[in-house]
Scaffold this active site. Structure first.
Site, PDB file in Angstrom:
ATOM      1  N   ARG A  37       0.832  -1.210   0.000  1.00  0.00           N
ATOM      2  CA  ARG A  37       0.000   0.000   0.000  1.00  0.00           C
ATOM      3  C   ARG A  37       0.863   1.256   0.000  1.00  0.00           C
ATOM      4  O   ARG A  37       0.990   1.937  -1.012  1.00  0.00           O
ATOM      5  CB  ARG A  37      -0.941  -0.007   1.216  1.00  0.00           C
ATOM      6  CG  ARG A  37      -2.098   1.007   1.117  1.00  0.00           C
ATOM      7  CD  ARG A  37      -1.747   2.439   1.451  1.00  0.00           C
ATOM      8  NE  ARG A  37      -1.231   2.629   2.799  1.00  0.00           N
ATOM      9  CZ  ARG A  37      -0.818   3.802   3.259  1.00  0.00           C
ATOM     10  NH1 ARG A  37      -0.823   4.881   2.476  1.00  0.00           N
ATOM     11  NH2 ARG A  37      -0.340   3.907   4.490  1.00  0.00           N
ATOM     12  N   ASP A  38       1.487   1.570   1.101  1.00  0.00           N
ATOM     13  CA  ASP A  38       2.261   2.801   1.204  1.00  0.00           C
ATOM     14  C   ASP A  38       3.429   2.807   0.235  1.00  0.00           C
ATOM     15  O   ASP A  38       3.827   3.858  -0.272  1.00  0.00           O
ATOM     16  CB  ASP A  38       2.763   2.979   2.639  1.00  0.00           C
ATOM     17  CG  ASP A  38       3.410   4.330   2.875  1.00  0.00           C
ATOM     18  OD1 ASP A  38       2.874   5.338   2.387  1.00  0.00           O
ATOM     19  OD2 ASP A  38       4.460   4.385   3.527  1.00  0.00           O
ATOM     20  N   HIS A  92       7.029   4.516  12.171  1.00  0.00           N
ATOM     21  CA  HIS A  92       7.022   4.438  10.710  1.00  0.00           C
ATOM     22  C   HIS A  92       8.039   5.456  10.195  1.00  0.00           C
ATOM     23  O   HIS A  92       7.767   6.656  10.176  1.00  0.00           O
ATOM     24  CB  HIS A  92       5.616   4.762  10.193  1.00  0.00           C
ATOM     25  CG  HIS A  92       5.465   4.683   8.706  1.00  0.00           C
ATOM     26  ND1 HIS A  92       4.601   3.795   8.103  1.00  0.00           N
ATOM     27  CD2 HIS A  92       6.043   5.381   7.696  1.00  0.00           C
ATOM     28  CE1 HIS A  92       4.660   3.954   6.783  1.00  0.00           C
ATOM     29  NE2 HIS A  92       5.525   4.920   6.522  1.00  0.00           N
ATOM     30  N   HIS A 126      11.084   6.887   7.399  1.00  0.00           N
ATOM     31  CA  HIS A 126      11.624   6.904   6.042  1.00  0.00           C
ATOM     32  C   HIS A 126      13.132   7.075   6.132  1.00  0.00           C
ATOM     33  O   HIS A 126      13.655   7.621   7.116  1.00  0.00           O
ATOM     34  CB  HIS A 126      10.990   8.036   5.236  1.00  0.00           C
ATOM     35  CG  HIS A 126       9.578   7.775   4.854  1.00  0.00           C
ATOM     36  ND1 HIS A 126       8.929   8.476   3.863  1.00  0.00           N
ATOM     37  CD2 HIS A 126       8.667   6.891   5.334  1.00  0.00           C
ATOM     38  CE1 HIS A 126       7.692   8.032   3.739  1.00  0.00           C
ATOM     39  NE2 HIS A 126       7.508   7.068   4.628  1.00  0.00           N
ATOM     40  N   CYS A 168       7.067   9.734   0.052  1.00  0.00           N
ATOM     41  CA  CYS A 168       5.975  10.685   0.185  1.00  0.00           C
ATOM     42  C   CYS A 168       5.989  11.622  -1.016  1.00  0.00           C
ATOM     43  O   CYS A 168       6.955  12.359  -1.213  1.00  0.00           O
ATOM     44  CB  CYS A 168       6.105  11.502   1.475  1.00  0.00           C
ATOM     45  SG  CYS A 168       4.845  12.791   1.613  1.00  0.00           S
ATOM     46  N   ASN A 225      10.537   4.340   2.063  1.00  0.00           N
ATOM     47  CA  ASN A 225      10.407   3.828   3.418  1.00  0.00           C
ATOM     48  C   ASN A 225      11.649   3.011   3.762  1.00  0.00           C
ATOM     49  O   ASN A 225      12.393   2.587   2.883  1.00  0.00           O
ATOM     50  CB  ASN A 225       9.179   2.916   3.515  1.00  0.00           C
ATOM     51  CG  ASN A 225       7.881   3.661   3.322  1.00  0.00           C
ATOM     52  OD1 ASN A 225       7.474   4.440   4.168  1.00  0.00           O
ATOM     53  ND2 ASN A 225       7.225   3.417   2.203  1.00  0.00           N
TER      54      ASN A 225
END
Length: 302
Positions: free
Chosen positions: A12-13, A204, A206, A237, A246
């Protein structure tokens, strides 16, 4: 320490920020590979408009195909009540909602203020509670914003508190632009832990500035036991300059296992998924570990 849990966010992300969408069939193959590697919490997609996020088109088909698995959860991101209803219809058992600690980022990302975003979440949380569906909450920009720079720690704490009080079982604290450093990240986690139990906090991060693993280690030492990561370092992002990925799941696994912390993840199998997915996207995986440990015969695109 045997209670570390990794939340795999690649499907997803990770994929939602890649230039070229993967087909539904390839996304299913990716998720099946992650399950086979031992991941037990996997973001399988999101119920957002395909007009805005074409990479997530067909998320309902992905979810229906992988079905229910004993001991495995597939949180699906939903932005509003419409998304929640679509997730419920597709058979989702867990969803995730996304708030920001930065007013500017909230306006640019979801076109509303922080307070307005909570008004959108309210009926989602109520609907989820009525049917016993678990909800995970995300807070973005906890260590910096691409528009505002520093974000007040009080805002991070307040947004995390509000999400938890509304019913989110877990709060994932996101370093959206990857600018955090270990002591700052640890201090942020300690502050949030004054209003949210440490057992309900996830990290979470990066790896924009190469600090992701150091930040994970610092927050692990503070008591955080849940970490989000993306196979192959996929994603980033789109609103944050330079935030291209990530932290790679395989790098987190390699570090933790090297410390004697069990993750339950088969590293070579995970690396196979990283290489195969990156190949389907037309590039190399961000993590050098995948290139070293992947089996070329099993990572090949079928």
């Amino acid at each position: 320490m045997d209670d570390i849990r990794l939340v795999e966010v690649g499907p997803r992300d990770g994929l939602q920020n890649e230039t070229y969408p993967l087909s539904v069939a390839n996304r299913i193959q990716m998720i099946e590979g992650l399950i086979d590697a031992g991941l037990r919490t996997i973001e399988a997609g999101s119920f957002v408009s395909p007009k805005w996020v074409p990479q997530m088109a067909g998320s309902a088909d992905v979810l229906r195909s992988i079905g229910r698995r004993e001991g495995i959860s597939f949180p699906m991101l939903v932005p509003n009540l419409k998304g929640f209803e679509a997730a419920r219809e597709a058979g989702a058992e867990e969803i995730a909602i996304f708030a920001s600690a930065s007013e500017s980022f909230s306006q640019r990302n979801i076109n509303c203020s922080i307070d307005e975003s909570f008004e959108r979440f309210r009926p989602v949380l109520e609907g989820a509670r009525d049917i016993g569906m678990r909800v995970r909450g995300y807070v973005s920009c906890v260590l910096g914003c691409p528009y505002e720079g520093n974000v007040p720690l009080s805002s991070v704490v307040d947004v995390a508190r509000r999400l938890h009080n509304m019913g989110c079982y877990e709060i994932s604290l996101g370093d959206t632009i990857g600018i955090g450093t270990p002591r700052v990240a640890a201090a942020m986690v300690r502050a949030v832990a004054t209003v949210v139990p440490m057992t309900a906090i996830a990290l979470h991060v990066h790896n924009t500035y190469g600090q992701a693993l150091a930040n994970i280690l610092a927050c692990l030492e503070e008591g955080v036991t849940v970490f989000d990561a993306s196979v192959g370092g996929l994603g980033g992002c789109p609103y944050a300059k330079g935030a291209t990925g990530n932290v790679a799941t395989e790098e987190v696994v390699f570090m933790l296992e090297g410390m004697g912390v069990r993750t339950g993840v088969d590293l070579p199998k995970l690396c196979n998924v990283a290489v195969r997915t990156a190949t389907q996207l037309g590039r190399d995986p961000a993590s050098p570990i995948s290139k070293i440990l992947a089996d070329p015969t099993k990572a090949a695109v079928s």
